[in-house]
Design a protein around this motif. Structure first.
Motif, PDB file in Angstrom:
ATOM      1  N   VAL A 278       0.816  32.354 -17.371  1.00  0.00           N
ATOM      2  CA  VAL A 278      -0.386  32.537 -18.182  1.00  0.00           C
ATOM      3  C   VAL A 278      -0.190  33.722 -19.111  1.00  0.00           C
TER       4      VAL A 278
ATOM      5  N   ARG B 164      -0.998  34.943 -23.669  1.00  0.00           N
ATOM      6  CA  ARG B 164      -1.351  34.499 -25.020  1.00  0.00           C
ATOM      7  C   ARG B 164      -0.149  33.855 -25.705  1.00  0.00           C
TER       8      ARG B 164
ATOM      9  N   SER C 280      -1.949  28.810 -22.102  1.00  0.00           N
ATOM     10  CA  SER C 280      -2.201  29.819 -23.121  1.00  0.00           C
ATOM     11  C   SER C 280      -3.599  30.375 -22.920  1.00  0.00           C
ATOM     12  N   CYS C 281      -3.687  31.692 -22.753  1.00  0.00           N
ATOM     13  CA  CYS C 281      -4.980  32.281 -22.406  1.00  0.00           C
ATOM     14  C   CYS C 281      -5.015  33.740 -22.838  1.00  0.00           C
TER      15      CYS C 281
ATOM     16  N   GLN D 186     -12.198  32.236 -21.284  1.00  0.00           N
ATOM     17  CA  GLN D 186     -10.852  31.736 -21.012  1.00  0.00           C
ATOM     18  C   GLN D 186     -10.390  32.146 -19.615  1.00  0.00           C
TER      19      GLN D 186
ATOM     20  N   LEU E 255      -9.505  29.489 -15.922  1.00  0.00           N
ATOM     21  CA  LEU E 255      -8.225  29.350 -15.229  1.00  0.00           C
ATOM     22  C   LEU E 255      -8.426  28.708 -13.861  1.00  0.00           C
TER      23      LEU E 255
END
Length: 338
Positions: free
Chosen positions: A62, A64, A83-84, A91, A95
């Motif tokens: 995890v 960006r 993508s987080c 966001q 998860l």
């Protein structure tokens, strides 16, 4: 001859001990902040250990993922990608619930002049993470720099020593630990704090800083006279295996190599290999940010690569490739200014 492929294969090949421990780790593993310097290789190492153990579970990275190369590398090795932006509450809450989490998200550089960003990432975010994943088992990356400078004669700070962070970066790292300690005590969340000091990867790290300075004929500060460090492959193995050490109340583990290394001697050793006389500046003090890792080594064994071998590899790497990440460790910093 060193290549990026050779280096990355070396640091992501699991040991027999990691493969056996992976069989004891129940459920999938999620790595928060997986796009950083260590995260990509840690995820691939975990996936290769799972495959070698014949298990059917996922490693979820995890981040960006500002680096498309990191995303592609992970995907090609069978690691799942999410993508987080972890600092976006929606966001983060979206998860999946995963039983094992390695928390690597953090900010070191930019503290001076950007303190609010550092505290947001290192102190505020962990509080939201532990609230969201209170039922998970955590390994939380931290730093040996949250201890006070340790007299060389003491042999390195122990996990039982009191912390004494200097400067806002290390204060925010201690805040990260306290957020997870809160979860461990309030919710029974199982936590292992991973106090790393420092990881050596040939594209960055203390030895890369020193060897590059030698090659560029820049003076090397010896005001901080000694350091402790560990091969990144071993550090990543220990981090994954620390999932089995996580507990409530939380566990703390210093992770570094067995030796206290003289900065001057390391520079002279690599200088001889390079055929260049190192230039030094400053007066050596009687203390340094050094940690004692006897607790981790009694559990996981000694690192797979010695300090002397790492120095040899570092010189060979710079000669063969010249590739660095351009991210200095600031190991010589004594006043908390990063």
């Amino acid at each position: 001859m060193w290549t990026v492929e050779k280096l990355e294969d070396l640091e992501t090949t699991p040991s027999a001990a990691l493969i056996e421990d992976m069989k004891k780790i129940e459920g999938d593993i999620m790595v928060l902040g997986a796009g950083g310097k260590m995260g990509v290789t840690l995820c691939i190492l975990a996936k290769r250990a799972i495959d070698a153990a014949g298990l059917n579970k996922r490693v979820i990275a995890v981040s960006r993922f500002s680096s498309e190369a990191a995303r592609n590398e992970l995907t090609s090795k069978g690691v799942d990608i999410i993508s987080c932006d972890l600092q976006d509450q929606a966001q983060l809450n979206a998860l999946p619930e995963i039983p094992n989490i390695i928390f690597m998200a953090g900010l070191k550089f930019g503290t001076d002049g950007g303190e609010w960003k550092t505290w947001g990432m290192n102190a505020t975010l962990p509080a939201f993470v532990v609230e969201k994943f209170k039922k998970s088992r955590f390994v939380v990356f931290s730093s040996g720099n949250i201890y006070p400078l340790c007299p060389l004669a003491d042999g390195g700070s122990l996990e039982t020593d009191k912390t004494g962070p200097i400067g806002e970066y290390t204060m925010s790292v201690l805040a990260r630990e306290r957020a997870f300690e809160y979860g461990a005590n309030k919710y029974g969340t199982k936590v292992c704090i991973f106090r790393l000091n420092y990881a050596i990867e040939l594209r960055y790290g203390i030895l890369c800083d020193i060897a590059t300075a030698i090659m560029e004929h820049r003076p090397i500060s010896i005001a901080t006279p000694a350091v402790t460090f560990i091969w990144q492959g071993s550090a990543n193995e220990d981090a994954i295996r620390c999932l089995l050490a996580a507990d409530s109340p939380m566990e703390i583990m210093n992770v570094t190599g067995p030796e206290i290394i003289s900065v001057k001697q390391a520079a002279e050793t690599m200088g001889k290999m390079l055929g260049i006389e190192p230039i030094f500046k400053g007066e050596p003090q009687k203390d340094a940010y050094i940690v004692n890792s006897q607790k981790a080594m009694s559990r996981f064994g000694y690192p797979s690569v010695s300090a002397g071998t790492l120095m040899q590899w570092q010189v060979e790497w710079l000669r063969d490739t010249g590739i660095t990440l351009g991210k200095p460790t600031h190991f010589e910093e004594r006043h908390g200014s990063y």
